[in-house]
Design an enzyme around this catalytic site. Structure first.
Site, PDB file in Angstrom:
ATOM      1  N   SER A   1       0.831  -1.195   0.000  1.00 21.53           N
ATOM      2  CA  SER A   1       0.000   0.000   0.000  1.00 21.53           C
ATOM      3  C   SER A   1       0.879   1.264   0.000  1.00 21.53           C
ATOM      4  O   SER A   1       1.729   1.409  -0.879  1.00 21.53           O
ATOM      5  CB  SER A   1      -0.953  -0.043   1.210  1.00 21.53           C
ATOM      6  OG  SER A   1      -2.002   0.875   1.048  1.00 21.53           O
TER       7      SER A   1
ATOM      8  N   HIS B   1      -8.066  -4.714  -2.367  1.00 24.04           N
ATOM      9  CA  HIS B   1      -6.820  -4.372  -1.652  1.00 24.04           C
ATOM     10  C   HIS B   1      -6.379  -5.505  -0.720  1.00 24.04           C
ATOM     11  O   HIS B   1      -5.196  -5.673  -0.468  1.00 24.04           O
ATOM     12  CB  HIS B   1      -7.050  -3.088  -0.852  1.00 24.04           C
ATOM     13  CG  HIS B   1      -5.798  -2.354  -0.460  1.00 24.04           C
ATOM     14  ND1 HIS B   1      -4.816  -1.994  -1.373  1.00 24.04           N
ATOM     15  CD2 HIS B   1      -5.364  -1.897   0.742  1.00 24.04           C
ATOM     16  CE1 HIS B   1      -3.850  -1.351  -0.737  1.00 24.04           C
ATOM     17  NE2 HIS B   1      -4.148  -1.276   0.538  1.00 24.04           N
TER      18      HIS B   1
END
Length: 262
Positions: free
Chosen positions: A126, A239
């Site tokens: 991330s 994600h």
């Protein structure tokens, strides 16, 4: 390069019987910064992995189980919390000056007695994707760089994540329009010509936290510069990858790392 100074090393409860863990205090640009170190219990010489977390402050904080997962694949893993977190000095800077915490952590791994000094890999998840690329640019001798669901363009994050804009304005000093230089400073796409290690990009096409566009921009730029890049894109994944797939990818990327650059 001088060795990174470890100021404190306290045993930390490990969730994995094959891995020892320690809470580390180390010196980064004069600040006392904290991080988690994971070492395989079995004595030996291992490859090193710098694990660069996502998020900011308590969001995306390093998880011992995750670090243990990588260490059990045969790596000495160090995961900085970044400055200003968990009792560390200074203030987190969202890929600004806190990149020094990643650099000092890379040095720490390189000088670790159980690490083959020439084999330190950089992994970023991330927001850690930007940190990983910046560290890979700084250290040409890094063994590899892996970015998973990783940010590559900080201005794109500002555009996509309305929920982060207030924080980004406060930490970075404005928007991409009013603080263009600061956003560029935090965007490694502009410096990829200096990147030497092979790169692996892992991303879910349905990622709504960090869009697939970050991966595409990074891949396109690396290909244009004729850099060594490999991509693993997953069509129906966001994600956070499902547990079974997550475990498989951890195993596969660790194999990829050990082959990288050899």
């Amino acid at each position: 390069m001088e060795k990174t100074q470890i100021l404190d090393k306290i045993p930390f409860p490990s969730p994995n019987p094959n891995v020892n863990m320690y809470l580390i205090t180390y010196l980064s640009a004069g600040l006392r910064v904290k991080g988690l170190l994971a070492e395989p219990v079995q004595a030996g010489v291992y490859e090193g992995m710098l694990y660069l977390r996502g998020g900011i402050k308590n969001v995306g904080m390093v998880r011992p189980a995750r670090i243990g997962q990588f260490a059990s694949e045969g790596f000495v893993v160090f995961a900085p919390f970044y400055r200003g977190n968990r009792g560390g000095e200074g203030n987190e800077d969202f890929a600004g000056e806190d990149r020094e915490d990643a650099f000092a952590a890379f040095e720490l791994l390189r000088s670790h007695p159980s690490v083959a000094g020439s084999r330190v890999h950089i992994f970023g998840f991330s927001r850690g994707g930007v940190m990983a690329l910046l560290t890979g640019i700084r250290y040409e001798d890094a063994a590899s760089v892996v970015t998973w669901g990783g940010v590559s363009d900080m201005a794109l994050t500002y555009v996509e994540r309305k929920d982060l804009r207030r924080m980004m304005k406060r930490v970075i000093g404005g928007s991409p329009k009013t603080a263009a230089e600061e956003f560029e400073y935090r965007t490694p796409l502009y410096e990829l010509d200096k990147l030497q290690p092979p790169v692996l990009i892992i991303h879910g096409l349905r990622d709504e936290n960090v869009s697939i566009e970050h991966a595409y921009r990074l891949e396109k730029r690396l290909v244009a510069l004729q850099k060594h890049v490999e991509t693993w894109y997953f069509e129906h994944v966001n994600h956070y990858f499902p547990p079974a797939l997550n475990r498989k990818i951890v195993h596969d990327l660790c194999i990829w790392m050990k082959k990288a650059g050899t």
